[in-house]
Design an enzyme around this catalytic site. Sequence first.
Site, PDB file in Angstrom:
ATOM      1  CG  HIS A   1      -0.503   1.105   7.535  1.00  8.38           C
ATOM      2  ND1 HIS A   1       0.470   0.624   8.398  1.00  8.38           N
ATOM      3  CD2 HIS A   1       0.158   1.901   6.645  1.00  8.38           C
ATOM      4  CE1 HIS A   1       1.649   1.129   8.043  1.00  8.38           C
ATOM      5  NE2 HIS A   1       1.497   1.905   6.984  1.00  8.38           N
ATOM      6  CD  GLU A   2      -1.342   2.401   3.008  1.00  7.21           C
ATOM      7  OE1 GLU A   2      -0.816   3.524   3.135  1.00  7.21           O
ATOM      8  OE2 GLU A   2      -0.676   1.355   2.979  1.00  7.21           O
TER       9      GLU A   2
ATOM     10  CB  CYS B   1       5.344   1.931   7.693  1.00  6.58           C
ATOM     11  SG  CYS B   1       4.846   3.475   6.890  1.00  6.58           S
ATOM     12  CG  LEU B   2       6.584   1.013   1.599  1.00  2.00           C
ATOM     13  CD1 LEU B   2       5.930   1.351   0.272  1.00  2.00           C
ATOM     14  CD2 LEU B   2       7.724   0.016   1.405  1.00  2.00           C
TER      15      LEU B   2
ATOM     16  N   GLY C   1       0.830  -1.198   0.000  1.00  2.00           N
ATOM     17  CA  GLY C   1       0.000   0.000   0.000  1.00  2.00           C
ATOM     18  C   GLY C   1       0.864   1.247   0.000  1.00  2.00           C
TER      19      GLY C   1
ATOM     20  CG  HIS D   1       0.453   6.652   5.984  1.00  2.00           C
ATOM     21  ND1 HIS D   1       1.596   7.098   6.625  1.00  2.00           N
ATOM     22  CD2 HIS D   1       0.675   5.346   5.697  1.00  2.00           C
ATOM     23  CE1 HIS D   1       2.459   6.094   6.709  1.00  2.00           C
ATOM     24  NE2 HIS D   1       1.937   5.017   6.157  1.00  2.00           N
TER      25      HIS D   1
ATOM     26  CD  GLN E   1       3.351   5.710   3.088  1.00  6.67           C
ATOM     27  OE1 GLN E   1       2.419   5.188   2.494  1.00  6.67           O
ATOM     28  NE2 GLN E   1       4.345   5.006   3.616  1.00  6.67           N
TER      29      GLN E   1
HETATM   30  O1  GNR Z   1       4.052  -2.569   2.481  1.00 10.57           O
HETATM   31  C1  GNR Z   1       3.435  -2.480   3.546  1.00 10.57           C
HETATM   32  N1  GNR Z   1       3.194  -3.594   4.263  1.00 10.57           N
HETATM   33  C2  GNR Z   1       2.365  -3.612   5.375  1.00 10.57           C
HETATM   34  C3  GNR Z   1       2.402  -4.746   6.177  1.00 10.57           C
HETATM   35  C4  GNR Z   1       1.587  -4.829   7.280  1.00 10.57           C
HETATM   36  C5  GNR Z   1       0.735  -3.794   7.573  1.00 10.57           C
HETATM   37  C6  GNR Z   1       0.698  -2.666   6.799  1.00 10.57           C
HETATM   38  C7  GNR Z   1       1.509  -2.574   5.697  1.00 10.57           C
HETATM   39  S1  GNR Z   1       1.431  -1.162   4.692  1.00 10.57           S
HETATM   40  C8  GNR Z   1       3.034  -1.154   4.037  1.00 10.57           C
HETATM   41  C9  GNR Z   1       3.175  -0.070   2.989  1.00 10.57           C
HETATM   42  C10 GNR Z   1       3.005   1.284   3.644  1.00 10.57           C
HETATM   43  O2  GNR Z   1       3.808   1.798   4.346  1.00 10.57           O
HETATM   44  N2  GNR Z   1       1.855   1.864   3.454  1.00 10.57           N
HETATM   45  O3  GNR Z   1       1.611   3.036   4.050  1.00 10.57           O
HETATM   46 NI    NI Z   2       2.807   3.080   5.833  1.00 12.66          NI
END
Ligand code: GNR
Ligand code: NI
Length: 176
Positions: A134-135, A92-93, A46, A138, A51
């Site tokens: 999660h997104e 998270c990236l 995601g 953000h 980001q």
């Molecule tokens: O790539 C991602 N893997 C992930 C794994 C477990 C829970 C959430 C994520 S999201 C993350 C990509 C990201 O940072 N999205 O904002």
């Molecule tokens: Ni993230």
Amino acid sequence: MSLLNILRYPDARLHKIAKPVTVFDTRLKKLIADMAETMYEAPGVGLAASQVDVHEQLVVIDTSDTGNDLRVFINPQILWASEEKQIYDEGCLSVPGVYDGVERPARVKVRALDADGKPFEVDADGLLAVCIQHEMDHLMGKVFVEYLSPLKRNRIKAKMLKEEREQKRDKQYATR
Ligand code: GNR
Ligand code: NI
């Protein structure tokens, strides 16, 4: 298409609040394509516009094993969240190399607009439910490490700042 730079925690811009998308034009289509390319290249499941320093309510997600199921969520809203929770080891990236358990509702019903501005709804569970929440965090300026204890968060912050310092030093060294 082009790869976009992903902001790294603790960058203050990750805490900006995203505004709703109001114009569905070619600029939006290009941003979606660039975000998808950036997500797949990372690789991640995601990516929120926040980001990549674009503070608009836009998210791309692909939780498939095959990486051919791109979902675009514009101006997403949670209509319903289950009482039942699940703990998932999140990453998270914007916080590379860090994974820790976060508890969230196990299932959510979400309404959003697609790339053409057409509304749709989705019932999500498992990784998709985790990823959507999660997104959406953000977009509200929240990074998953903010669910962890202050002790863990401070350790993560210190680790990220140290890596940043080392990368800057390596770059300088390479050009001398
Ligand atoms: O790539 C991602 N893997 C992930 C794994 C477990 C829970 C959430 C994520 S999201 C993350 C990509 C990201 O940072 N999205 O904002
Ligand atoms: Ni993230």
